[in-house]
Write an enzyme that holds these catalytic residues in place. Structure first.
Site, mmCIF file in Angstrom:
data_model
loop_
_atom_site.group_PDB
_atom_site.id
_atom_site.type_symbol
_atom_site.label_atom_id
_atom_site.label_comp_id
_atom_site.label_asym_id
_atom_site.label_seq_id
_atom_site.Cartn_x
_atom_site.Cartn_y
_atom_site.Cartn_z
ATOM 1 C CG HIS A 144 -0.375 0.333 -4.315
ATOM 2 N ND1 HIS A 144 0.049 -0.132 -5.525
ATOM 3 C CD2 HIS A 144 -0.846 -0.746 -3.650
ATOM 4 C CE1 HIS A 144 -0.145 -1.441 -5.593
ATOM 5 N NE2 HIS A 144 -0.680 -1.835 -4.460
ATOM 6 C CB THR B 207 -0.910 0.008 1.251
ATOM 7 O OG1 THR B 207 -1.652 -1.202 1.264
ATOM 8 C CG2 THR B 207 -1.865 1.183 1.236
ATOM 9 N NE ARG C 52 8.761 -9.853 -4.053
ATOM 10 C CZ ARG C 52 8.046 -8.747 -4.122
ATOM 11 N NH1 ARG C 52 7.053 -8.653 -4.975
ATOM 12 N NH2 ARG C 52 8.299 -7.731 -3.328
ATOM 13 C CG LEU D 95 -4.773 -10.117 0.864
ATOM 14 C CD1 LEU D 95 -5.655 -9.785 2.069
ATOM 15 C CD2 LEU D 95 -3.348 -10.401 1.329
HETATM 16 ZN ZN LIG Z 1 0.270 -3.224 5.344
#
Ligand SMILES: [Zn+2]
Ligand SMILES: [Zn+2]
Length: 349
Positions: free
Chosen positions: A47, A44, A204, A266
């Site tokens: 972003h 987030t 990853r 999610l």
């Molecule tokens: Zn978070």
């Protein structure tokens, strides 16, 4: 106490953020002031930093960024009773109303009036932050702050993996960013029979392997549906933890999920997703479950229990530790994808 603090602010619309100083916030009667010991970068935050379409609609500048943290309580408002000076706390980052029909029926994680720390209110990329006492989660102070600060995203992973049966089940974790690799670790810790990690970034994918994924699949290099079917005796996988938000990956998951399976979602798609609803969902009799935040506070107790079990290797999840001043380096790491959790330290001199 000097009344200014170092802080990272999203000062105006557009890409980036600045480091500046700001007055230390005052506590209201129901709030606590916290000295931030560690704060991790969330997707987030990236972003907001990169100013994507979601941020452009949601974020009002100026805003102190960040929400995942651990810190020491140094001041409490006069109505505060649960939290004490010196407590090492983290926070549930959804600030909820406590009054709406969802809050009063045990579903506060989907409160209609939710505000998010560091998104709607000033956050934690700062020497100090103020939060409502209600949101404070009192930690075991013997656990290092860099572990404590990642409990919030770990809670997302726990909520996703544990939103249905998992013991003895096979699970595909689709998208192995920081929360995805945590989901791999959680699924292993709680006894999934086979953990299949699916991710396009090899760095990853290797992390997922190190955290115990039995099978790792790079969809750029091989046919995901075929491979998952082979690995599950032709039946498909019991559980899908959808962390990618990638439309193609979601459509593929509906091909390799088992009849009667569960998909907990999610990841947030940034575009419309085209799905074969008839064959992928209805005729397969699967459950699809949207995952928002963490259950208050059931998920936090599950996280606490997992941390104290010693079954989660958080060292492998935290790949970078930087002073707050180096936040731009942290954002670049997030952009590259070549990192797990990046933790910032605002109070190292
Ligand atoms: Zn978070
Ligand atoms: Zn509410």
């Amino acid at each position: 106490m000097i009344n200014v603090m170092k802080t990272v602010i999203k000062d105006k619309p557009g890409v980036g953020a600045i480091m500046t100083t700001k007055e230390i916030p005052k506590v209201k009667s129901n709030e606590v002031l916290v000295k931030v010991l560690a704060t991790s970068i969330c997707g987030t935050d990236y972003h907001v930093y990169s100013w994507d379409a979601w941020s452009q609609k949601r974020i009002k500048t100026p805003l102190v960024m960040g929400h995942e943290f651990a810190g020491e309580v140094i001041k409490v408002g006069e109505k505060v009773t649960k939290v004490k000076l010196g407590d090492i706390i983290s926070a549930e980052t959804h600030i909820v109303c406590g009054k709406c029909p969802l809050c009063i029926t045990g579903k506060a994680h989907i409160c209609t009036n939710t505000e998010i720390l560091g998104v709607d209110t000033d956050g934690t990329f700062s020497e100090y932050v103020v939060i409502p006492e209600e949101n404070a989660w009192i930690n075991d102070p013997s656990i290092p702050p860099e572990y404590l600060c990642i409990q919030e995203p770990l809670g997302n992973a726990v909520h996703t993996v544990l939103s249905g049966e998992i013991i003895g089940k096979s699970i595909a974790v689709v998208g192995c960013g920081p929360i995805g690799i945590m989901a791999v670790a959680v699924a292993k810790a709680v006894g999934a029979s086979k953990v299949i990690a699916i991710e396009v970034n090899d760095y990853r994918l290797n992390m997922a392997k190190e955290l115990g994924a039995h099978i790792v699949i790079n969809p750029i290099k091989e046919d995901v549906v075929k491979r998952v079917m082979e690995e599950t005796e032709g039946l498909g996988v019991d559980v899908v933890a959808e962390m990618s938000g990638n439309p193609k990956a979601i459509a593929q998951a509906l091909e390799y999920i088992r009849l009667g399976g569960r998909m907990s979602m999610l990841g947030i798609p940034t575009e419309d997703v085209k799905l074969d609803v008839a064959n992928g969902i209805v005729f397969k009799g699967i459950q699809i479950h949207g995952i928002v935040g963490r259950k208050m506070y059931e998920t936090w107790y599950q996280v606490k229990g997992l941390l104290s079990s010693g079954n989660l290797n958080l060292d492998k999840i935290i790949t970078h530790k930087l002073p707050l001043e180096n936040f731009e380096e942290g954002m670049e790491l997030m952009k590259s994808g070549n990192c797990g959790k990046v933790v910032l330290f605002p109070n190292i001199k």
